[in-house]
Design a protein around this motif. Structure first.
Motif, PDB file in Angstrom:
ATOM      1  N   SER A 164      23.023  40.057 -58.825  1.00 50.69           N
ATOM      2  CA  SER A 164      23.117  41.229 -57.910  1.00 50.69           C
ATOM      3  C   SER A 164      24.170  41.736 -58.992  1.00 50.69           C
ATOM      4  O   SER A 164      25.223  40.966 -59.615  1.00 50.69           O
ATOM      5  N   THR A 165      24.809  42.637 -59.558  1.00 54.98           N
ATOM      6  CA  THR A 165      25.220  43.187 -60.628  1.00 54.98           C
ATOM      7  C   THR A 165      25.849  45.123 -59.578  1.00 54.98           C
ATOM      8  O   THR A 165      25.163  45.772 -59.541  1.00 54.98           O
ATOM      9  N   VAL A 166      27.230  44.804 -60.118  1.00 57.84           N
ATOM     10  CA  VAL A 166      27.491  45.865 -59.318  1.00 57.84           C
ATOM     11  C   VAL A 166      29.310  46.202 -59.778  1.00 57.84           C
ATOM     12  O   VAL A 166      30.148  45.521 -60.152  1.00 57.84           O
ATOM     13  N   PRO A 167      29.899  47.343 -59.325  1.00 59.92           N
ATOM     14  CA  PRO A 167      31.159  48.008 -59.748  1.00 59.92           C
ATOM     15  C   PRO A 167      31.695  47.312 -59.329  1.00 59.92           C
ATOM     16  O   PRO A 167      31.390  47.033 -57.903  1.00 59.92           O
ATOM     17  N   THR A 168      33.198  47.368 -59.205  1.00 62.84           N
ATOM     18  CA  THR A 168      34.370  46.477 -58.598  1.00 62.84           C
ATOM     19  C   THR A 168      35.797  47.617 -58.675  1.00 62.84           C
ATOM     20  O   THR A 168      35.625  48.189 -59.818  1.00 62.84           O
ATOM     21  N   PHE A 169      36.529  46.933 -57.971  1.00 65.70           N
ATOM     22  CA  PHE A 169      38.193  47.591 -58.208  1.00 65.70           C
ATOM     23  C   PHE A 169      38.491  46.594 -58.088  1.00 65.70           C
ATOM     24  O   PHE A 169      38.355  45.352 -57.369  1.00 65.70           O
ATOM     25  N   VAL A 170      39.569  46.607 -58.442  1.00 61.65           N
ATOM     26  CA  VAL A 170      40.698  45.461 -59.476  1.00 61.65           C
ATOM     27  C   VAL A 170      42.695  45.858 -59.305  1.00 61.65           C
ATOM     28  O   VAL A 170      42.208  46.986 -59.358  1.00 61.65           O
ATOM     29  N   ALA A 171      43.763  45.034 -58.396  1.00 58.22           N
ATOM     30  CA  ALA A 171      44.456  46.060 -58.598  1.00 58.22           C
ATOM     31  C   ALA A 171      45.206  44.219 -58.330  1.00 58.22           C
ATOM     32  O   ALA A 171      44.938  43.108 -58.467  1.00 58.22           O
ATOM     33  N   GLU A 172      46.323  44.257 -58.956  1.00 62.21           N
ATOM     34  CA  GLU A 172      46.985  43.227 -60.312  1.00 62.21           C
ATOM     35  C   GLU A 172      48.348  43.571 -60.163  1.00 62.21           C
ATOM     36  O   GLU A 172      48.936  44.305 -60.180  1.00 62.21           O
ATOM     37  N   THR A 173      49.025  42.515 -59.610  1.00 53.96           N
ATOM     38  CA  THR A 173      50.783  42.576 -59.952  1.00 53.96           C
ATOM     39  C   THR A 173      51.787  41.547 -59.989  1.00 53.96           C
ATOM     40  O   THR A 173      50.839  40.641 -60.163  1.00 53.96           O
ATOM     41  N   GLY A 174      52.547  41.404 -61.387  1.00 58.03           N
ATOM     42  CA  GLY A 174      52.753  40.007 -61.532  1.00 58.03           C
ATOM     43  C   GLY A 174      54.193  40.336 -62.643  1.00 58.03           C
ATOM     44  O   GLY A 174      54.797  41.577 -62.587  1.00 58.03           O
ATOM     45  N   VAL A 175      55.163  38.752 -62.558  1.00 67.45           N
ATOM     46  CA  VAL A 175      56.045  39.174 -63.160  1.00 67.45           C
ATOM     47  C   VAL A 175      55.416  38.203 -64.667  1.00 67.45           C
ATOM     48  O   VAL A 175      54.748  37.303 -65.065  1.00 67.45           O
ATOM     49  N   SER A 176      56.121  39.291 -65.717  1.00 68.55           N
ATOM     50  CA  SER A 176      55.554  38.122 -67.200  1.00 68.55           C
ATOM     51  C   SER A 176      57.265  37.790 -67.901  1.00 68.55           C
ATOM     52  O   SER A 176      58.476  39.116 -68.289  1.00 68.55           O
ATOM     53  N   LEU A 177      57.370  37.059 -68.405  1.00 67.66           N
ATOM     54  CA  LEU A 177      58.157  36.603 -69.092  1.00 67.66           C
ATOM     55  C   LEU A 177      57.909  36.134 -70.937  1.00 67.66           C
ATOM     56  O   LEU A 177      57.057  35.142 -70.889  1.00 67.66           O
ATOM     57  N   PHE A 178      59.011  36.616 -71.264  1.00 62.43           N
ATOM     58  CA  PHE A 178      58.661  35.888 -73.181  1.00 62.43           C
ATOM     59  C   PHE A 178      59.614  34.488 -72.963  1.00 62.43           C
ATOM     60  O   PHE A 178      60.572  34.506 -73.298  1.00 62.43           O
ATOM     61  N   ARG A 203      40.439  41.240 -55.733  1.00 64.05           N
ATOM     62  CA  ARG A 203      39.629  41.909 -56.217  1.00 64.05           C
ATOM     63  C   ARG A 203      38.043  42.625 -55.481  1.00 64.05           C
ATOM     64  O   ARG A 203      38.319  41.596 -54.811  1.00 64.05           O
ATOM     65  N   TYR A 204      37.909  43.906 -55.255  1.00 64.82           N
ATOM     66  CA  TYR A 204      36.835  44.681 -54.275  1.00 64.82           C
ATOM     67  C   TYR A 204      35.406  44.216 -55.015  1.00 64.82           C
ATOM     68  O   TYR A 204      34.825  45.166 -56.119  1.00 64.82           O
ATOM     69  N   LEU A 205      34.320  43.959 -53.950  1.00 67.05           N
ATOM     70  CA  LEU A 205      32.671  44.122 -54.371  1.00 67.05           C
ATOM     71  C   LEU A 205      32.582  43.898 -53.657  1.00 67.05           C
ATOM     72  O   LEU A 205      32.360  43.249 -52.729  1.00 67.05           O
ATOM     73  N   THR A 206      31.143  44.312 -53.239  1.00 61.38           N
ATOM     74  CA  THR A 206      29.643  44.443 -52.662  1.00 61.38           C
ATOM     75  C   THR A 206      28.692  43.792 -53.145  1.00 61.38           C
ATOM     76  O   THR A 206      28.015  45.268 -52.617  1.00 61.38           O
ATOM     77  N   PRO A 207      28.586  42.461 -53.479  1.00 60.03           N
ATOM     78  CA  PRO A 207      26.647  42.600 -54.040  1.00 60.03           C
ATOM     79  C   PRO A 207      25.799  42.313 -53.164  1.00 60.03           C
ATOM     80  O   PRO A 207      25.965  42.113 -52.016  1.00 60.03           O
ATOM     81  N   ASN A 208      24.513  42.821 -53.150  1.00 59.47           N
ATOM     82  CA  ASN A 208      23.790  43.028 -52.649  1.00 59.47           C
ATOM     83  C   ASN A 208      22.744  42.297 -53.409  1.00 59.47           C
ATOM     84  O   ASN A 208      22.176  42.471 -54.178  1.00 59.47           O
TER      85      ASN A 208
END
Length: 253
Positions: A189-203, A217-222
């Motif tokens: 199944s190949t489907v569109p998806t929606f992604v949301a991400e949050t985090g901290v980044s340190l050098f 990650r949101y997806l609904t495969p069939n």
């Protein structure tokens, strides 16, 4: 396993090339590798053949899995490779292309459900094994938290990002369904998806950053299995919404 090896080889090759350069922190381009966990609480599975249709209770458990991936990110700053004289307010923005791989597996489970068809009063699922390969494009906004003399553009950041993607899903039924015929086969199944991400980044140094992040990650495969119950095609659909907790190491050019 082969996908993870390709991720690692590609990342190391880019790192070797990049180490021959002198690049400032938060340069315009970065490449990173990530590793972490993929978690799915429960699945509500809808199964059907040409003549039967049923929705299972939302209690199908899924095994946690290892997540691996690669990210290429472009920052709207006038530093490093692909530099450009962007407006000053755009220094908080970036765009990232991300590819991830994780296994998808859940074992043999039996369910009771209400159905008008007495033959489907109880349904036993086979053992399923497969994987999910997701390509996504994230638009990110960074909040500067800590600045130091050696890091005038910032050393610690909080960021959020959202964006669309596409997901390739492979699932294989590895044994028979006890009492309900045969369902050995595989579905894609190949489907569109929606992604949301949050985090901290340190050098940690001027060229290398470490991100700790959480991703939804949101997806609904069939899936359509090539061999189904009593010889008919078997269709399986479910909301494969997953949660990732991972670590990313990136090199900035």
């Amino acid at each position: 396993m082969r996908c993870r090896k390709l991720f690692i080889v590609a990342f190391l090759a880019i790192m070797v090339v990049g180490l021959n350069r002198v690049s400032p922190a938060i340069a315009a381009l970065s490449v990173g590798a990530e590793i972490g966990g993929n978690f799915i609480g429960t699945l509500e599975i809808e199964g059907r053949t040409r003549t039967k249709n049923v929705r299972l209770p939302k209690n199908t458990t899924v095994d946690p899995a290892l997540l691996s991936g690669l990210t290429m990110e472009y920052y709207f700053v006038d530093k490093g490779v692909l530099r450009y004289d962007w407006p000053d307010w755009m220094r908080h923005l970036s765009i990232a292309f991300n590819v991830t791989h994780n296994q998808l597996a859940f074992g043999h489970q039996t369910f009771n459900f209400i159905s008008k068809d007495p033959d489907w009063g109880t349904l036993s699922l086979p053992e399923f094994n497969g994987y999910v390969l997701t390509f996504s494009l994230l638009f990110k906004y960074r909040f500067h938290l800590i600045k130091q003399p050696d890091f005038p553009d910032g050393r610690l950041f909080l960021y959020v990002g959202v964006g669309p993607g596409i997901s390739y899903n492979y699932l294989e039924a590895s044994n028979n369904i006890p009492g309900n015929g045969t369902a050995v086969g595989h579905g894609i199944s190949t489907v569109p998806t929606f992604v949301a991400e949050t985090g901290v980044s340190l050098f940690v140094v001027k060229d290398i950053s470490i991100d700790l992040f959480f991703r939804y990650r949101y997806l609904t495969p069939n899936y359509e299995f090539n061999v189904g119950v009593d010889g008919a095609p078997l269709y399986i659909k479910f909301d494969n919404n997953s949660y990732n907790a991972a670590l990313r190491i990136a090199y900035h050019f």
